[in-house]
Design a protein around this motif. Structure first.
Motif, PDB file in Angstrom:
ATOM      1  N   ARG A   3      88.560  37.760  78.063  1.00 53.00           N
ATOM      2  CA  ARG A   3      87.681  38.671  78.802  1.00 53.00           C
ATOM      3  C   ARG A   3      86.253  38.600  78.289  1.00 53.00           C
ATOM      4  NH1 ARG A   3      85.875  44.124  78.768  1.00 53.00           N
ATOM      5  NH2 ARG A   3      85.434  44.750  80.916  1.00 53.00           N
ATOM      6  N   SER A   4      85.314  38.618  79.216  1.00 51.26           N
ATOM      7  CA  SER A   4      83.895  38.794  78.897  1.00 51.26           C
ATOM      8  C   SER A   4      83.416  40.085  79.542  1.00 51.26           C
ATOM      9  CB  SER A   4      83.053  37.633  79.439  1.00 51.26           C
ATOM     10  OG  SER A   4      83.264  36.451  78.705  1.00 51.26           O
ATOM     11  N   GLU A   5      82.433  40.715  78.935  1.00 51.02           N
ATOM     12  CA  GLU A   5      81.849  41.899  79.546  1.00 51.02           C
ATOM     13  C   GLU A   5      81.106  41.502  80.819  1.00 51.02           C
ATOM     14  OE1 GLU A   5      82.084  45.134  78.771  1.00 51.02           O
ATOM     15  OE2 GLU A   5      83.527  44.551  77.213  1.00 51.02           O
ATOM     16  N   PRO A   6      81.153  42.361  81.846  1.00 54.29           N
ATOM     17  CA  PRO A   6      80.385  42.062  83.055  1.00 54.29           C
ATOM     18  C   PRO A   6      78.892  42.062  82.760  1.00 54.29           C
ATOM     19  CG  PRO A   6      81.278  44.294  83.143  1.00 54.29           C
ATOM     20  CD  PRO A   6      81.892  43.633  81.951  1.00 54.29           C
ATOM     21  N   GLY A   7      78.161  41.237  83.473  1.00 60.79           N
ATOM     22  CA  GLY A   7      76.724  41.147  83.260  1.00 60.79           C
ATOM     23  C   GLY A   7      76.245  39.712  83.390  1.00 60.79           C
ATOM     24  N   PHE A   8      74.953  39.511  83.164  1.00 61.60           N
ATOM     25  CA  PHE A   8      74.376  38.181  83.369  1.00 61.60           C
ATOM     26  C   PHE A   8      74.962  37.151  82.421  1.00 61.60           C
ATOM     27  CE2 PHE A   8      71.242  34.877  82.411  1.00 61.60           C
ATOM     28  CZ  PHE A   8      71.109  34.313  83.679  1.00 61.60           C
ATOM     29  N   SER A   9      75.174  37.509  81.154  1.00 60.13           N
ATOM     30  CA  SER A   9      75.690  36.547  80.187  1.00 60.13           C
ATOM     31  C   SER A   9      77.051  36.003  80.624  1.00 60.13           C
ATOM     32  CB  SER A   9      75.801  37.197  78.802  1.00 60.13           C
ATOM     33  OG  SER A   9      76.207  36.262  77.835  1.00 60.13           O
ATOM     34  N   GLY A  10      77.935  36.895  81.088  1.00 59.20           N
ATOM     35  CA  GLY A  10      79.245  36.455  81.547  1.00 59.20           C
ATOM     36  C   GLY A  10      79.154  35.524  82.730  1.00 59.20           C
ATOM     37  N   LEU A  11      78.307  35.870  83.711  1.00 58.89           N
ATOM     38  CA  LEU A  11      78.130  35.003  84.881  1.00 58.89           C
ATOM     39  C   LEU A  11      77.492  33.681  84.491  1.00 58.89           C
ATOM     40  CD1 LEU A  11      78.246  34.562  87.947  1.00 58.89           C
ATOM     41  CD2 LEU A  11      76.011  35.690  88.109  1.00 58.89           C
ATOM     42  N   ALA A  12      76.509  33.721  83.589  1.00 56.57           N
ATOM     43  CA  ALA A  12      75.816  32.499  83.175  1.00 56.57           C
ATOM     44  C   ALA A  12      76.775  31.508  82.528  1.00 56.57           C
ATOM     45  CB  ALA A  12      74.680  32.851  82.211  1.00 56.57           C
ATOM     46  N   ALA A  13      77.683  31.993  81.684  1.00 54.06           N
ATOM     47  CA  ALA A  13      78.639  31.092  81.040  1.00 54.06           C
ATOM     48  C   ALA A  13      79.525  30.410  82.069  1.00 54.06           C
ATOM     49  CB  ALA A  13      79.496  31.875  80.043  1.00 54.06           C
ATOM     50  N   ILE A  14      79.895  31.126  83.117  1.00 51.75           N
ATOM     51  CA  ILE A  14      80.736  30.537  84.166  1.00 51.75           C
ATOM     52  C   ILE A  14      79.949  29.509  84.969  1.00 51.75           C
ATOM     53  CG2 ILE A  14      82.077  31.064  86.255  1.00 51.75           C
ATOM     54  CD1 ILE A  14      82.540  33.882  84.919  1.00 51.75           C
ATOM     55  N   ILE A  15      78.688  29.805  85.259  1.00 52.29           N
ATOM     56  CA  ILE A  15      77.848  28.823  85.960  1.00 52.29           C
ATOM     57  C   ILE A  15      77.729  27.549  85.133  1.00 52.29           C
ATOM     58  CG2 ILE A  15      75.488  28.337  86.743  1.00 52.29           C
ATOM     59  CD1 ILE A  15      75.285  31.317  87.528  1.00 52.29           C
ATOM     60  N   VAL A  16      77.549  27.694  83.827  1.00 52.00           N
ATOM     61  CA  VAL A  16      77.472  26.521  82.946  1.00 52.00           C
ATOM     62  C   VAL A  16      78.752  25.693  83.036  1.00 52.00           C
ATOM     63  CG1 VAL A  16      77.410  25.818  80.511  1.00 52.00           C
ATOM     64  CG2 VAL A  16      75.782  27.513  81.361  1.00 52.00           C
ATOM     65  N   SER A  17      79.903  26.358  83.260  1.00 52.33           N
ATOM     66  CA  SER A  17      81.194  25.667  83.306  1.00 52.33           C
ATOM     67  C   SER A  17      81.451  24.910  84.602  1.00 52.33           C
ATOM     68  CB  SER A  17      82.334  26.677  83.102  1.00 52.33           C
ATOM     69  OG  SER A  17      82.347  27.179  81.792  1.00 52.33           O
ATOM     70  N   GLN A  18      80.616  25.106  85.603  1.00 53.94           N
ATOM     71  CA  GLN A  18      80.861  24.487  86.897  1.00 53.94           C
ATOM     72  C   GLN A  18      80.902  22.951  86.803  1.00 53.94           C
ATOM     73  OE1 GLN A  18      77.484  25.880  89.104  1.00 53.94           O
ATOM     74  NE2 GLN A  18      78.485  27.751  89.810  1.00 53.94           N
ATOM     75  N   MET A  19      81.997  22.383  87.276  1.00 58.70           N
ATOM     76  CA  MET A  19      82.100  20.936  87.541  1.00 58.70           C
ATOM     77  C   MET A  19      81.959  20.032  86.324  1.00 58.70           C
ATOM     78  SD  MET A  19      82.679  21.019  90.789  1.00 58.70           S
ATOM     79  CE  MET A  19      82.469  19.306  91.290  1.00 58.70           C
ATOM     80  N   ILE A  20      82.127  20.573  85.115  1.00 62.19           N
ATOM     81  CA  ILE A  20      82.100  19.714  83.934  1.00 62.19           C
ATOM     82  C   ILE A  20      83.263  20.095  83.027  1.00 62.19           C
ATOM     83  CG2 ILE A  20      79.609  19.282  83.989  1.00 62.19           C
ATOM     84  CD1 ILE A  20      79.239  21.405  81.856  1.00 62.19           C
ATOM     85  N   SER A  21      83.546  19.257  82.036  1.00 63.35           N
ATOM     86  CA  SER A  21      84.649  19.530  81.127  1.00 63.35           C
ATOM     87  C   SER A  21      84.353  20.764  80.291  1.00 63.35           C
ATOM     88  CB  SER A  21      84.893  18.342  80.201  1.00 63.35           C
ATOM     89  OG  SER A  21      83.833  18.219  79.267  1.00 63.35           O
ATOM     90  N   LYS A  22      85.416  21.367  79.775  1.00 63.54           N
ATOM     91  CA  LYS A  22      85.217  22.550  78.944  1.00 63.54           C
ATOM     92  C   LYS A  22      84.436  22.204  77.683  1.00 63.54           C
ATOM     93  CE  LYS A  22      87.335  26.627  77.047  1.00 63.54           C
ATOM     94  NZ  LYS A  22      88.465  27.570  77.135  1.00 63.54           N
ATOM     95  N   ALA A  23      84.688  21.028  77.113  1.00 56.25           N
ATOM     96  CA  ALA A  23      83.977  20.647  75.897  1.00 56.25           C
ATOM     97  C   ALA A  23      82.476  20.528  76.159  1.00 56.25           C
ATOM     98  CB  ALA A  23      84.528  19.319  75.366  1.00 56.25           C
ATOM     99  N   SER A  24      82.113  19.921  77.283  1.00 54.33           N
ATOM    100  CA  SER A  24      80.696  19.786  77.621  1.00 54.33           C
ATOM    101  C   SER A  24      80.069  21.143  77.882  1.00 54.33           C
ATOM    102  CB  SER A  24      80.531  18.887  78.849  1.00 54.33           C
ATOM    103  OG  SER A  24      80.979  17.578  78.577  1.00 54.33           O
ATOM    104  N   ALA A  25      80.805  22.000  78.621  1.00 53.41           N
ATOM    105  CA  ALA A  25      80.296  23.329  78.926  1.00 53.41           C
ATOM    106  C   ALA A  25      80.101  24.149  77.656  1.00 53.41           C
ATOM    107  CB  ALA A  25      81.244  24.048  79.880  1.00 53.41           C
TER     108      ALA A  25
END
Length: 227
Positions: free
Chosen positions: A37-59
């Motif tokens: 779980r992440s707290e709701p807010g920009f940081s949580g959304l930003a981490a998910i955007i970073v994860s888009q379409m790349i490996s977890k290690a890269s993200a």
């Protein structure tokens, strides 16, 4: 209800295995299922955007560099970064645009990421999806891990598609549309089912494919077990 604790995950797993006995051996093979779980807010959304379409290690590497650069990844702090600074941490042009659009909406007051925790999930998905660079996967993952919605299954996630095919001994990996139909068997606990199948994938493949999340709680080990 919202999924906020390991206890909530345990309740969901108990309900799921009672509802669909096929999940009993899957859970036994997987072991404890992380809350993640992440707290709701920009940081949580930003981490998910970073994860888009790349490996977890890269993200994870990109996210760690961004955290090192900003300390706390908040909307105002991110907007202070220039293009070259964003690219230096590994962000692509598309992700920079998506993150800036989300950060600008948060700063302008037109995007209430905390408020999305208490509206109809389809309204929340549509609200996030209206932002540039945020598709259904990003919106659904935010609702699962940050907003704590109990009944969301991100059917476009390739790891979930593979995990369901493996766990249920399907002949082929299901498409998003097929997986949507399959996931109805796990309603109203589909967010817990998604956690289970991500954990199953990690166990089978020895590779964690769940999205990178923000905050210290995201990396805590699972403590739940089926009673």
């Amino acid at each position: 209800m919202r999924i906020l604790s390991d206890h909530d995950v345990s309740l969901g797993l108990s309900a799921l295995t009672e509802r669909d006995p096929r999940l009993i051996p899957i859970l036994a093979a997987t072991g404890p299922v992380p809350l993640r779980r992440s707290e709701p807010g920009f940081s949580g959304l930003a981490a998910i955007i970073v994860s888009q379409m790349i490996s977890k290690a890269s993200a994870a590497a990109i996210w760690n560099r961004l955290v090192l650069r900003l300390g706390t990844v908040e909307a105002q702090a991110f907007l202070s970064l220039g293009e070259e600074e964003c690219r230096a941490v590994g962000l692509s042009g598309a992700k920079i645009r998506a993150l800036r659009a989300a950060a600008s909406a948060v700063e302008a007051g037109s995007l209430d990421l905390d408020g999305l925790c208490s509206v109809d999930p389809q309204v929340a998905i549509a609200t996030l999806g209206a932002l540039p660079g945020i598709g259904r996967w990003t919106a659904e993952v935010y609702l699962v891990f940050c907003a704590g919605y109990p009944d969301i299954f991100p059917v476009g996630d390739v790891a979930l598609q593979s995990a369901v095919a493996d766990a249920l001994c399907l002949d082929t990996r299901p498409s998003a549309r097929v997986l949507e139909g399959l996931s109805l068997a796990w309603s109203p606990w589909r967010s817990i089912a998604a956690r289970l199948f991500w954990a199953f994938y990690a166990q089978r493949m020895r590779r964690d494919a769940a999205p990178v999340l923000a905050g210290p709680d995201a990396a805590k080990p699972a403590r739940n077990q089926l009673k």
